[in-house]
Enzyme design. Structure first.
Site, mmCIF file in Angstrom:
data_model
loop_
_atom_site.group_PDB
_atom_site.id
_atom_site.type_symbol
_atom_site.label_atom_id
_atom_site.label_comp_id
_atom_site.label_asym_id
_atom_site.label_seq_id
_atom_site.Cartn_x
_atom_site.Cartn_y
_atom_site.Cartn_z
ATOM 1 N N ASP A 100 -59.846 -88.905 4.983
ATOM 2 C CA ASP A 100 -58.600 -89.036 4.231
ATOM 3 C C ASP A 100 -58.563 -90.466 3.706
ATOM 4 O O ASP A 100 -58.131 -91.379 4.403
ATOM 5 C CB ASP A 100 -57.391 -88.741 5.117
ATOM 6 C CG ASP A 100 -56.088 -88.818 4.341
ATOM 7 O OD1 ASP A 100 -56.044 -88.290 3.211
ATOM 8 O OD2 ASP A 100 -55.125 -89.415 4.849
ATOM 9 N N GLU B 157 -60.231 -84.425 0.394
ATOM 10 C CA GLU B 157 -59.421 -83.766 -0.617
ATOM 11 C C GLU B 157 -59.785 -84.296 -1.998
ATOM 12 O O GLU B 157 -60.173 -85.453 -2.149
ATOM 13 C CB GLU B 157 -57.930 -83.980 -0.348
ATOM 14 C CG GLU B 157 -57.428 -83.207 0.848
ATOM 15 C CD GLU B 157 -55.937 -83.360 1.070
ATOM 16 O OE1 GLU B 157 -55.254 -84.058 0.286
ATOM 17 O OE2 GLU B 157 -55.450 -82.773 2.055
ATOM 18 N N ASP C 123 -52.980 -89.680 8.570
ATOM 19 C CA ASP C 123 -54.317 -89.940 8.027
ATOM 20 C C ASP C 123 -55.364 -89.224 8.877
ATOM 21 O O ASP C 123 -56.334 -88.681 8.357
ATOM 22 C CB ASP C 123 -54.608 -91.444 7.991
ATOM 23 C CG ASP C 123 -53.593 -92.206 7.157
ATOM 24 O OD1 ASP C 123 -53.458 -91.883 5.965
ATOM 25 O OD2 ASP C 123 -52.930 -93.104 7.702
#
Length: 156
Positions: free
Chosen positions: A7, A66, A138
């Site tokens: 992340d 992501e 996170d």
């Protein structure tokens, strides 16, 4: 197989390592926190060197994060891009393939709802992996994207 979930963030990058065989286990998790008083180059170097150390320790087979999204705040989006860029470079130096998933796809694969809140994702991670998601989002976000990758590859 070992999957690293990431992340990215210039202030705080969450990371996790999953072991995938007949089942999925969380091996380790953490954050790389940079000093906001340092210049951007020094902060990116810290992310790079810390993630390299983690890669050496765990010998991961693939990584996931992501897909990029554009925030309403351009400065935040640029900082995110810096962190993503250094992570992509770091992983490529070790020939580790990176798989990217949309935020909604990650949430849907973990909770069944592509618009789930972070608390719901964290709750489901705890249930699926039988672990406590202490710490920051996170970390839970990094676990979620690694789990999403494991599910999408049906690696277990």
């Amino acid at each position: 197989m070992k999957i690293m979930g990431l992340d990215p963030g210039l202030n705080c990058t969450g990371w996790s390592i999953l072991s995938v065989s007949k089942d999925i286990k969380l091996i380790d998790k953490g954050t790389v926190v940079t000093n906001s008083k340092e210049d951007t180059g020094q902060r990116l170097r810290k992310i790079h060197t810390d993630v390299l150390d983690i890669l050496r320790l765990y010998q991961v087979d693939s990584a996931s994060m992501e897909e990029i999204f554009i925030n309403k705040n351009p400065k935040s989006s640029i900082s995110l891009c810096y962190a993503r860029g250094i992570l992509l470079l770091t992983l490529s130096t070790k020939d580790i393939p990176v798989f990217e998933y949309s935020t909604n796809y990650v949430k849907k694969s973990i909770t069944g709802n592509g618009h789930a809140k972070k608390e719901q994702v964290s709750f489901m991670i705890e249930k699926i992996l039988n672990v406590k998601c202490s710490g920051t989002y996170d970390i839970s976000d990094s676990i979620a994207v690694a789990l999403c990758h494991a599910y999408s590859k049906k690696s277990f």
